[in-house]
Design an enzyme around this catalytic site. Structure first.
Site, PDB file in Angstrom:
ATOM      1  N   LYS A  20       0.463  -0.870  -0.112  1.00 48.82           N
ATOM      2  CA  LYS A  20      -0.240  -0.337  -0.396  1.00 48.82           C
ATOM      3  C   LYS A  20       0.492   1.381   0.027  1.00 48.82           C
ATOM      4  O   LYS A  20       0.834   2.654  -0.153  1.00 48.82           O
ATOM      5  CB  LYS A  20      -1.100  -0.108   1.168  1.00 48.82           C
ATOM      6  CG  LYS A  20      -2.145  -0.456   1.122  1.00 48.82           C
ATOM      7  CD  LYS A  20      -3.290  -0.292   2.124  1.00 48.82           C
ATOM      8  CE  LYS A  20      -4.517  -1.449   2.344  1.00 48.82           C
ATOM      9  NZ  LYS A  20      -5.016  -1.825   0.606  1.00 48.82           N
ATOM     10  N   SER A  21       2.146   1.038   0.124  1.00 48.91           N
ATOM     11  CA  SER A  21       3.051   2.269   0.648  1.00 48.91           C
ATOM     12  C   SER A  21       2.996   3.132  -0.993  1.00 48.91           C
ATOM     13  O   SER A  21       2.844   4.376  -0.661  1.00 48.91           O
ATOM     14  CB  SER A  21       4.728   1.717   0.829  1.00 48.91           C
ATOM     15  OG  SER A  21       4.822   0.771   1.521  1.00 48.91           O
ATOM     16  N   THR A  66      11.227  -2.989   2.258  1.00 46.79           N
ATOM     17  CA  THR A  66      10.838  -4.619   3.605  1.00 46.79           C
ATOM     18  C   THR A  66      11.030  -5.998   3.302  1.00 46.79           C
ATOM     19  O   THR A  66      12.222  -5.968   2.330  1.00 46.79           O
ATOM     20  CB  THR A  66       9.146  -4.037   3.095  1.00 46.79           C
ATOM     21  OG1 THR A  66       8.340  -4.828   3.814  1.00 46.79           O
ATOM     22  CG2 THR A  66       8.569  -4.391   1.785  1.00 46.79           C
ATOM     23  N   LYS A  70      15.942  -5.981   4.785  1.00 47.91           N
ATOM     24  CA  LYS A  70      15.567  -5.132   5.751  1.00 47.91           C
ATOM     25  C   LYS A  70      17.156  -5.572   6.358  1.00 47.91           C
ATOM     26  O   LYS A  70      17.891  -4.327   6.799  1.00 47.91           O
ATOM     27  CB  LYS A  70      14.410  -4.601   7.085  1.00 47.91           C
ATOM     28  CG  LYS A  70      13.247  -4.315   6.426  1.00 47.91           C
ATOM     29  CD  LYS A  70      12.554  -4.498   7.756  1.00 47.91           C
ATOM     30  CE  LYS A  70      10.955  -3.673   7.243  1.00 47.91           C
ATOM     31  NZ  LYS A  70       9.890  -3.787   8.200  1.00 47.91           N
ATOM     32  N   ASN A  91      14.797   0.283   6.767  1.00 48.55           N
ATOM     33  CA  ASN A  91      13.338   0.518   6.409  1.00 48.55           C
ATOM     34  C   ASN A  91      12.812   1.274   5.295  1.00 48.55           C
ATOM     35  O   ASN A  91      11.774   1.775   4.726  1.00 48.55           O
ATOM     36  CB  ASN A  91      12.114   0.146   7.037  1.00 48.55           C
ATOM     37  CG  ASN A  91      11.503   1.580   7.457  1.00 48.55           C
ATOM     38  OD1 ASN A  91      12.488   2.416   8.153  1.00 48.55           O
ATOM     39  ND2 ASN A  91      10.465   2.107   8.058  1.00 48.55           N
ATOM     40  N   ASN A 156       8.765 -15.416  22.142  1.00 45.72           N
ATOM     41  CA  ASN A 156       9.048 -15.982  21.167  1.00 45.72           C
ATOM     42  C   ASN A 156       9.205 -17.532  20.925  1.00 45.72           C
ATOM     43  O   ASN A 156       9.240 -19.014  22.271  1.00 45.72           O
ATOM     44  CB  ASN A 156      10.355 -15.574  20.851  1.00 45.72           C
ATOM     45  CG  ASN A 156      10.409 -15.594  19.336  1.00 45.72           C
ATOM     46  OD1 ASN A 156       9.811 -15.652  18.175  1.00 45.72           O
ATOM     47  ND2 ASN A 156      11.473 -15.964  18.600  1.00 45.72           N
ATOM     48  N   GLY A 245      -2.173  -3.222  11.819  1.00 42.14           N
ATOM     49  CA  GLY A 245      -1.044  -2.454  11.802  1.00 42.14           C
ATOM     50  C   GLY A 245      -1.259  -1.338  10.447  1.00 42.14           C
ATOM     51  O   GLY A 245      -0.116  -0.780  10.385  1.00 42.14           O
TER      52      GLY A 245
END
Ligand code: ATR
Length: 275
Positions: A20-21, A66, A70, A91, A156, A245
């Protein structure tokens, strides 16, 4: 007639087609008729450095980076922002006029801006649980600690990675790392952030229900057109607020835009339009 030079930007990743950037940066640029273009660039998994060199030779001014590049972007940068340095991930790349490559990480400030400014949440003194210990988690630990939270627990699937991440940032305050199982002995958390890639596979990280209470706020760093498994689970457990997000995506983009263009764009109208 004055010639307008269109300056060239892009987001590089693999895959990249659903990013979507370009839409977000297009809206930022429109706010002040900024003469810039912003496209997607499919990175070559075996030739990321060549991709960067070619983009620069074509007159590129800056890149968002992305998954999965990165860490490679971090290695390539000549100079790093403080956040990028510690996160081990970049980023935002900026091709400077002197030929050097500057790398920043705006993911963490994007998250914090969304939580604190957009949602007006107070983080000071809060107990925060961060799920995941990969690149996404690394990018948010420092800004979270700088918001004066009381304690950060990192859990994690591979507990050793969480323990290591906690050690890496131990100088910033109370941080502990471990397994999902160990969460059974913990008091509930005020804020739970999902930074695992589990949402990509429609999976909820196996955390105990006791992690939540009625005031808990839950945030999935991932944004999808439909709620993620994490969002569904948190709603079912009766969390006070469940967020995705999208806000972070817009805010990290705004921080990148400011690095490149020297102006902070308005994010509220962009968020409203995407919602
Ligand atoms: P990113 O840069 O997106 O964070 P990453 O560095 O590969 O990607 O990290 C992915 C994170 O999601 C890791 O914390 C990973 O756990 P492991 O360290 O055990 O691999 C976590 N993850 C991925 N799939 C998961 C799943 N199905 N359940 C729980 N955690 C998962």
């Amino acid at each position: 007639m004055k010639t307008v030079i269109i300056e060239k930007y892009a987001v590089i990743g693999n895959p990249i087609e659903h990013s979507k950037s370009p839409l977000i940066h297009g809206m930022f640029a429109q706010q002040v008729d900024d003469a810039m273009s912003y496209d997607t660039l499919l990175g070559d998994l075996d030739a990321f450095e060549d991709n960067i060199t070619t983009f620069k030779q074509q007159g590129g001014k800056g890149l968002n980076v992305t998954v999965p590049f990165k860490e490679q972007a971090w290695e390539l940068a000549d100079e790093l922002s403080d956040y990028a340095q510690r996160a081990g991930a970049v980023n935002t790349l900026c091709f400077r006029d002197d030929g050097t490559l500057y790398g920043a990480n705006t993911d963490g400030v994007g998250l914090l801006h969304d939580l604190v400014v957009n949602y007006k949440l107070v983080l000071e003194g809060k107990r925060v649980l961060l799920l995941g210990a990969g690149g996404a988690s690394k990018g948010v630990v420092q800004p979270l600690m700088e918001a004066h939270i009381k304690t950060l627990v990192i859990a994690n699937r591979t507990p050793e990675r969480a323990t290591q991440l906690a050690l890496d940032f131990a100088d910033l305050g109370s941080i502990r790392g471990g397994s999902f199982n160990e969460l059974r002995d913990q008091a509930p958390f005020d804020l739970i952030i999902n930074a695992t890639a589990a949402s990509l596979h429609g999976i909820m990280p196996p955390i105990p229900e006791s992690c939540l209470f009625e005031d808990s706020i839950c945030y999935d760093l991932m944004y999808a057109s439909r709620p993620t498994a994490f969002e569904y689970w948190c709603e079912d457990q009766g969390a006070a607020l469940v967020l995705n997000g999208l806000g972070m995506l817009v805010e990290q983009a705004a921080a990148s835009y400011e690095i490149w263009r020297g102006r902070m764009p308005l994010t509220t109208p962009v968020l409203e339009s995407l919602q």
